[in-house]
Write a protein that holds these residues in place. Structure first.
Motif, mmCIF file in Angstrom:
data_model
loop_
_atom_site.group_PDB
_atom_site.id
_atom_site.type_symbol
_atom_site.label_atom_id
_atom_site.label_comp_id
_atom_site.label_asym_id
_atom_site.label_seq_id
_atom_site.Cartn_x
_atom_site.Cartn_y
_atom_site.Cartn_z
ATOM 1 N N HIS A 1 0.860 -1.181 0.000
ATOM 2 C CA HIS A 1 0.000 0.000 0.000
ATOM 3 C C HIS A 1 0.893 1.228 0.000
ATOM 4 N N THR A 2 0.484 2.258 -0.715
ATOM 5 C CA THR A 2 1.190 3.540 -0.710
ATOM 6 C C THR A 2 0.177 4.648 -0.460
ATOM 7 N N LEU A 3 0.524 5.563 0.455
ATOM 8 C CA LEU A 3 -0.374 6.684 0.732
ATOM 9 C C LEU A 3 0.413 7.909 1.181
ATOM 10 N N PRO A 4 -0.212 9.100 1.032
ATOM 11 C CA PRO A 4 -1.448 9.376 0.297
ATOM 12 C C PRO A 4 -1.166 9.438 -1.197
ATOM 13 N N VAL A 5 -2.165 9.141 -1.990
ATOM 14 C CA VAL A 5 -2.061 9.244 -3.440
ATOM 15 C C VAL A 5 -2.829 10.477 -3.889
ATOM 16 N N HIS A 6 -2.195 11.280 -4.727
ATOM 17 C CA HIS A 6 -2.841 12.473 -5.271
ATOM 18 C C HIS A 6 -3.129 12.236 -6.747
ATOM 19 N N ALA B 1 4.217 7.304 2.715
ATOM 20 C CA ALA B 1 4.647 6.047 3.330
ATOM 21 C C ALA B 1 4.127 4.888 2.508
ATOM 22 N N THR B 2 4.892 3.822 2.498
ATOM 23 C CA THR B 2 4.484 2.623 1.767
ATOM 24 C C THR B 2 4.892 1.393 2.546
ATOM 25 N N VAL B 3 4.155 0.334 2.371
ATOM 26 C CA VAL B 3 4.504 -0.962 2.938
ATOM 27 C C VAL B 3 4.617 -1.962 1.802
#
Length: 415
Positions: free
Chosen positions: A239-244, A332-334
Motif C-alpha cells: 500500500h502507498t499513501l497518500p495518493v494524489h 509512506a508505503t509498505v
C-alpha cells in the motif's frame, strides 16, 4: 477523564495499537475474545488490559448479550473493533449499550458481501455486476445458459483478506473457484453464509479510501494505492499513501466511497472502501469494511500524515470531537514479503536495518515453518515500511529493498 472502554479482540497489529492508545490515555481497556484466541495473547498485551471477557463468537446473539452485560457491569463508555469478523457484533453491542456505533440493522451488510451487493444496489453505488449463487448446480446452470462472463471473480459471501477469491478466465476454472470459495474459513468458528458471489472482473487501478465518520458526517483521511498480484489470486503486496490524483479521478473515488458508507449504515467509526478506477475514469466499488484498513494502513497514515488513527477512533467511540488536519505532508508505503515456492522456510536474508526512513522491518514466519505462495493476505511472510517526502522516491526505495531480500525455501521431503 479516564473511563473504561471495550475492545472487541485485542490480538493483531491494529487491535494492539488500539489497546496501547487507550491505555496511554489512561483508559482501562477491557478485551472481548474467545478462549482459543486469549491463549495466544502475549504477556505484554495482557499487561495492557484491565480486564477480559471470554465469550463464544460461534453464537453471535449470545456474544452480543455477553458483551452488553459486561459493558454495563464495568460502565463502559466506548466500544471499538478493527476486527473484520466482529464489526456486526460491535454495532449491535454499541446499540444495546447506548454507545456511538453503526446502524445495527444494516451492519451485517458491511461484513457479508451478498448483503453488501444488495445494499449497494439500493444505495446507487457503482459496483461490478454480481450474481449470488447458493450451490454448484446453480452455478453450472448459469454457465450453460451463458449468464457468466469471463473473466469473472468468484468469492465467498463472508470472506476477508482475499481468502477464497479467484479470478476465473474460462469455464473450466469455475468449479475449482467455487470449491476454493467454499473452503475459505474465517475466524472464531462463526456461522458461515455458504453462498458464493460471481462478479464481473473490473479492469483498472486499485485504490482504497480511508475515512472516518462521526454522527453521520464523513471525513476522508486519504486515498491509498494498492499493489496486488496478478494471476488467479489477487493478494495485496503493498500500500502507498497518500495518493494524489487528478481532480476528476479523486472526486469519482470519494463520491462512490460516500455512497458506499451510507449504504451500509456507517454512523460512527472508520471505513476502508476498496475501488477500481478504470481508464475511462469510471469508478467501481469492490467492497467496504466498517473498520480501519488492515495491512498497516494506520501505521502508514501516522508516518506520512501525522494523524493518529487509533486515538481518533477512540475519540469517535467516546463521542468526543476529533481533529483530522494532517500534521505533515509525507508519504509512506509498505511492501509484503512472499515466497514463490512451497516448502520449509530456511531463512530470509537481505533485510534492511531499521532507520528513520525505514521504521519497520518484520518477518513473522519462523525458520522451519511450512510456507507457500500467498493465495490470500494471510500467506504473507512479513513486511517493510518506507517513509519519505517524495512519493516516487519512497516507492522506488521500497521496490529496491524488496529486490534485495531473499526468501530461501527448501522443498519438503515426501514420505
Amino acid at each position: 477523564m479516564s473511563v473504561p472502554v471495550l475492545l472487541l479482540e485485542a490480538a493483531g497489529p491494529e487491535s494492539e495499537a488500539l489497546a496501547r492508545a487507550a491505555a496511554a490515555s489512561g483508559h482501562p481497556v477491557h478485551a472481548i475474545t474467545d478462549a482459543a484466541t486469549l491463549a495466544s495473547y502475549s504477556g505484554e498485551l495482557r499487561q495492557l488490559l484491565a480486564g477480559c471477557l471470554v465469550t463464544d463468537f460461534t453464537r453471535p446473539d449470545q456474544a452480543a448479550a455477553d458483551i452488553t452485560g459486561y459493558g454495563r457491569r464495568i460502565d463502559a463508555k466506548a466500544l471499538l473493533t478493527v476486527n473484520e469478523y466482529l464489526t456486526d457484533v460491535a454495532a449491535r453491542s454499541c446499540a444495546a449499550l447506548g454507545l456511538p456505533g453503526n446502524d445495527p440493522e444494516r451492519a451485517a451488510a458491511a461484513r457479508n458481501k451478498a448483503l453488501m451487493a444488495t445494499a449497494f444496489e439500493a444505495g446507487h453505488v457503482t459496483t461490478p455486476r454480481t450474481t449470488i449463487v447458493a450451490d454448484l448446480r446453480e452455478l453450472q446452470v448459469l454457465r450453460e445458459a451463458g449468464a457468466v462472463g469471463f473473466p469473472c471473480v468468484v468469492k465467498p459471501a463472508d470472506g476477508a483478506g482475499s481468502a477464497g477469491v479467484t479470478v476465473v478466465t474460462g469455464p473450466d476454472e469455475l468449479e475449482p473457484a467455487w470449491h476454493a470459495a467454499r473452503a475459505a474459513r474465517g475466524m472464531y468458528g462463526m456461522p458461515r453464509d455458504e453462498r458464493v458471489l460471481v462478479q464481473d472482473h473490473v479492469q483498472g487501478r486499485e485504490f482504497s479510501v480511508e475515512s472516518v465518520t462521526q454522527r453521520g458526517l464523513t471525513s476522508h483521511l486519504c486515498i491509498t494505492r494498492k499493489h496486488t498480484t496478478g494471476g488467479i489470486h489477487r493478494v495485496e503486496l503493498g500500500h502507498t499513501l497518500p495518493v494524489h490524483l487528478p481532480a476528476a479521478a479523486e472526486h469519482a473515488l470519494l463520491e462512490q466511497a460516500v455512497r458506499a458508507i451510507a449504504a451500509v449504515g456507517i454512523h460512527n467509526g472508520a471505513t476502508h472502501t476498496e475501488l477500481v478506477l478504470g481508464r475511462d475514469g469510471r469508478c467501481t466499488v469492490l467492497e467496504i469494511g466498517a473498520r480501519l484498513g488492515a495491512g498497516h494502513i494506520g501505521v502508514l497514515m501516522h508516518h506520512a500524515l501525522g494523524i493518529d488513527p487509533w486515538r481518533t477512533l477512540w475519540d469517535i467511540a467516546l463521542g468526543r470531537p476529533v481533529t483530522l488536519t494532517p500534521a505533515r505532508g509525507g508519504y509512506a508505503t509498505v511492501r509484503f514479503l512472499t515466497t514463490p515456492h512451497a516448502g520449509r522456510l530456511i531463512a530470509v536474508t537481505g533485510l534492511p536495518e531499521v532507520t528513520t526512513t525505514i521504521p519497520a522491518v518484520r518477518v513473522r514466519a519462523n525458520a522451519g515453518a511450512h510456507v507457500a505462495p500467498a493465495t490470500s493476505n494471510r500467506g504473507r511472510l512479513g513486511h517493510v515500511i518506507v517513509t519519505g517526502h517524495d512519493q516516487r522516491a519512497v516507492d522506488e526505495q521500497a521496490d529496491r529493498i524488496l529486490r534485495q531480500i531473499t526468501v530461501t525455501v527448501a522443498p519438503e521431503s515426501r514420505t
